[in-house]
Write a protein that holds these residues in place. Structure first.
Motif, PDB file in Angstrom:
ATOM      1  N   ARG A 245       0.806  -1.214   0.000  1.00 58.42           N
ATOM      2  CA  ARG A 245       0.000   0.000   0.000  1.00 58.42           C
ATOM      3  C   ARG A 245       0.839   1.264   0.000  1.00 58.42           C
ATOM      4  NH1 ARG A 245      -4.594  -1.045   4.498  1.00 58.42           N
ATOM      5  NH2 ARG A 245      -3.599  -3.052   4.835  1.00 58.42           N
ATOM      6  N   ASP A 246       2.008   1.185   0.597  1.00 55.46           N
ATOM      7  CA  ASP A 246       2.852   2.375   0.666  1.00 55.46           C
ATOM      8  C   ASP A 246       3.927   2.390  -0.429  1.00 55.46           C
ATOM      9  OD1 ASP A 246       4.410   0.307   1.588  1.00 55.46           O
ATOM     10  OD2 ASP A 246       5.271   1.441   3.277  1.00 55.46           O
ATOM     11  N   THR A 249       4.583   5.779  -1.947  1.00 58.48           N
ATOM     12  CA  THR A 249       5.256   6.670  -1.001  1.00 58.48           C
ATOM     13  C   THR A 249       6.747   6.367  -0.923  1.00 58.48           C
ATOM     14  OG1 THR A 249       3.232   6.852   0.313  1.00 58.48           O
ATOM     15  CG2 THR A 249       5.302   7.460   1.392  1.00 58.48           C
TER      16      THR A 249
END
Length: 647
Positions: A245-246, A249
């Motif tokens: 999910r990251d 980022t």
């Protein structure tokens, strides 16, 4: 350039032993290379002529240096007939001979050597030989051999690095296991030697079809904190195989903060599949990066992942970009996503007409390929071009258009005619590119080319060995359309022996100065490892062959390539030289001979931006950059080589 840590010291010692006489020998006079020894000339000539029978007796020569050189010769000859005697050489009392035999067996790459390699690994005490045996095993191992590699308990740091490179080499052959993957991730830890971390990172980055999602945390740690950019860039590349999910980022942070441009662009390349909004800021930063390679890589990423890209954002970015290659990439995306393609196409066709630089014109032809309705314009410019690079890029653009999944079937006859015209043009690049697309099985061109005489006629017009690359492409296409099994790859005849008189004039540390528009680059030639390639390069340099040519190919974080008279990558000479595979490794700033396959080298060469282990043992290394690497990192397609001269 750093070449530190234990494993490289061992390899450096191995190469040094090849270059320097044994203590019992008469030393070579200062300034002269080892080829004052006529027996070494004989050995390298036999290697160059691929004469296995004459080389084999040297493996039993009383002199260790000649046994070593004979073993190394088989790394280039690669004849399986030498395997039995090379296996015997693994028991030689001289370390350098065992090293050479292990390297040659890996280069030959036949699995029948596996059992003996493992047996010798269990007996060998020298760390450098252990490492070479492990890497060789990776080049030929079957499933059992790969399992052995993964479970091997390295007794020292050098062997640990060899194990890592063995796992990497096996991965390049799509041979890997879950324990091997886990071992590679374990080797990324900062406590391990640089060579082991580098090999592990490249295994994870370059081995296809791995799912590394469960290793997100150690990969993140290595990509953001390893001391070496060589490791960080490879791990950033491996992060493409992580689902998390990251992910956006993590990669965006690397792309905008790492001090090394090669790491930044590797992070951008790993963003495929992420939403544009998640990575928009990082991509915009990439397009205006201080290093042109990052900007080029970002534009290429946008082309490969054009869906969902904001046209408003891209238009703004286009106004801030000056480089022609980057601009062309953005124009392609804008045109591809535009609801008003006719107007934009007309606008950029006019830009093409008013552009003078041939490389910028060539890039614009590729940009115009985003609109299928530009096919006729691109074809017209391709066949009318006076500069080869424009014609070549034009054909590449047409090939790319045909391979798009949404290609309009109504245009099939037009494209079939274009490719047939390319085959009939007599231009080696157009012929080779058209031949390649015609045999694409997804396009099913067999029915459209019932009469195939145009292919054989084109093949008859080629001049060999100069046009060998095109000849190979044509033969593959003829076999495909005829429904035949692939023919054996045509071999270049041996017509260009090593000029030993010239070789003996070249110092072991001979340097070459390359003056470019961006600055100076100094090379050191490896005459004692690749005498034929170095002599060829020196002879061309003396003829001023390279003066005024261009760097025609620059792949970000890979290579900058030059030496082509055509300026498009398809230019060769009327002769070819032999491949020479010494136990050297492609690291940042190493210089290799470009080729279309083994023993097809002539005049093109490249400089690496970073480690490229997948090239090891496949492309001759004949020099390295000793000054001016900052210039290499700024080179662009179309940058001029002002002069090349011996120092």
């Amino acid at each position: 350039m750093k070449k530190s840590y234990t494993f490289l010291f061992a390899i450096a010692a191995f190469v040094s032993c090849r270059q320097q006489p044994q203590q019992s020998e008469v030393p070579v006079a200062q300034g002269l290379n080892k080829f004052t020894d006529t027996t070494l000339q004989q050995l390298y000539t036999l290697q160059d002529e691929r004469k296995t029978a004459e080389l084999l007796p040297f493996l039993n020569h009383p002199k260790a240096q000649y046994r070593q050189e004979a073993a190394l010769a088989f790394a280039s000859v690669q004849d399986t007939l030498a395997i039995p005697q090379l296996l015997t050489a693994l028991s030689d009392t001289t370390t350098t001979v065992r090293l050479a035999a292990a390297y040659a067996l890996g280069q030959i790459g036949h699995k029948k050597a596996q059992h003996a390699l493992i047996q010798h690994l269990n007996q060998e005490k020298r760390p450098a030989v252990q490492a070479e045996l492990l890497e060789a095993l990776g080049k030929l191992a079957d499933a059992a051999g790969v399992a052995y590699l993964a479970g091997y308990q390295a007794p020292n740091a050098t062997a640990l690095a060899g194990q890592a490179w063995g796992i990497y080499r096996a991965g390049q052959r799509q041979q890997h296991t879950q324990p091997g993957i886990a071992k590679a991730v374990e080797l990324l830890a900062a406590v391990n030697p640089f060579e082991a971390r580098l090999a592990a990172a490249h295994f994870l980055a370059r081995t296809p079809k791995l799912d590394l999602s469960v290793y997100r945390q150690p990969l993140t740690t290595a990509a953001t904190s390893d001391a070496s950019p060589d490791v960080r860039m490879a791990v950033a590349q491996a992060f493409a195989k992580v689902k998390a999910r990251d992910k956006a980022t993590v990669l965006s942070g690397i792309a905008q903060s790492d001090p090394d441009y090669r790491v930044r662009l590797s992070a951008i390349r790993s963003m495929a599949g992420l939403e544009f909004e998640e990575i928009e800021e990082a991509l915009l930063a990439g397009l205006t990066d201080q290093n042109i390679n990052t900007a080029v890589a970002t534009a290429e990423f946008l082309q490969a992942n054009f869906q969902g890209v904001s046209s408003v954002t891209l238009q703004k970015a286009l106004s801030q970009v000056e480089d022609g290659r980057v601009r062309a990439g953005l124009i392609w995306v804008l045109l591809r996503n535009s609801p008003n393609k006719p107007q934009l196409s007309k606008q950029y066709q006019q830009v093409y007409r008013s552009t003078q630089n041939p490389y910028d014109k060539a890039h614009l032809l590729k940009a115009l390929s985003a609109d299928f309705n530009n096919a006729a314009f691109i074809a017209e410019q391709t066949f009318a071009a006076s500069q080869p690079v424009i014609a070549t890029y034009g054909m590449e653009a047409l090939v790319a258009m045909r391979q798009q999944p949404d290609f309009p079937k109504k245009m099939e006859p037009d494209f079939a005619a274009i490719f047939r015209q390319g085959i009939g043009s007599g231009d080696v690049a157009l012929v080779g590119l058209a031949a390649g697309v015609i045999r694409d099985p997804k396009l099913n061109y067999r029915d459209l080319y019932q009469d195939r005489t145009f292919l054989t006629q084109a093949q008859q017009q080629l001049v060999l060995p100069r046009d060998m690359e095109t000849n190979i492409e044509l033969q593959k296409t003829i076999d495909y359309l005829s429904g035949n099994a692939s023919s054996a790859t045509p071999q270049n005849p041996f017509t260009h022996p090593i000029d030993w008189a010239l070789v003996q004039t070249i110092a072991p540390d001979q340097q070459v100065l390359i003056k470019t528009e961006k600055g100076d680059i100094t090379l050191q030639l490896f005459v004692e490892d690749a005498p034929g390639s170095v002599a060829n390069f020196v002879e061309l340099t003396k003829q001023q062959f390279f003066d005024g040519l261009y760097f025609h190919r620059v792949v970000p974080n890979f290579v900058a390539q030059g030496g082509d008279k055509r300026g498009d990558g398809w230019g060769s000479s009327d002769y070819s030289i032999r491949s020479e595979f010494a136990p050297l490794h492609y690291r940042e700033g190493y210089v290799g001979m470009a080729s279309a396959g083994k023993d097809t080298e002539s005049n093109q060469w490249f400089i690496t931006h970073s480690p490229a282990p997948h090239l090891d043992g496949r492309y001759t290394i004949f020099a390295k950059v000793v000054k001016g690497m900052e210039v290499v990192h700024q080179l662009e397609v179309g940058d001029k080589i002002m002069s090349v001269a011996l120092q």
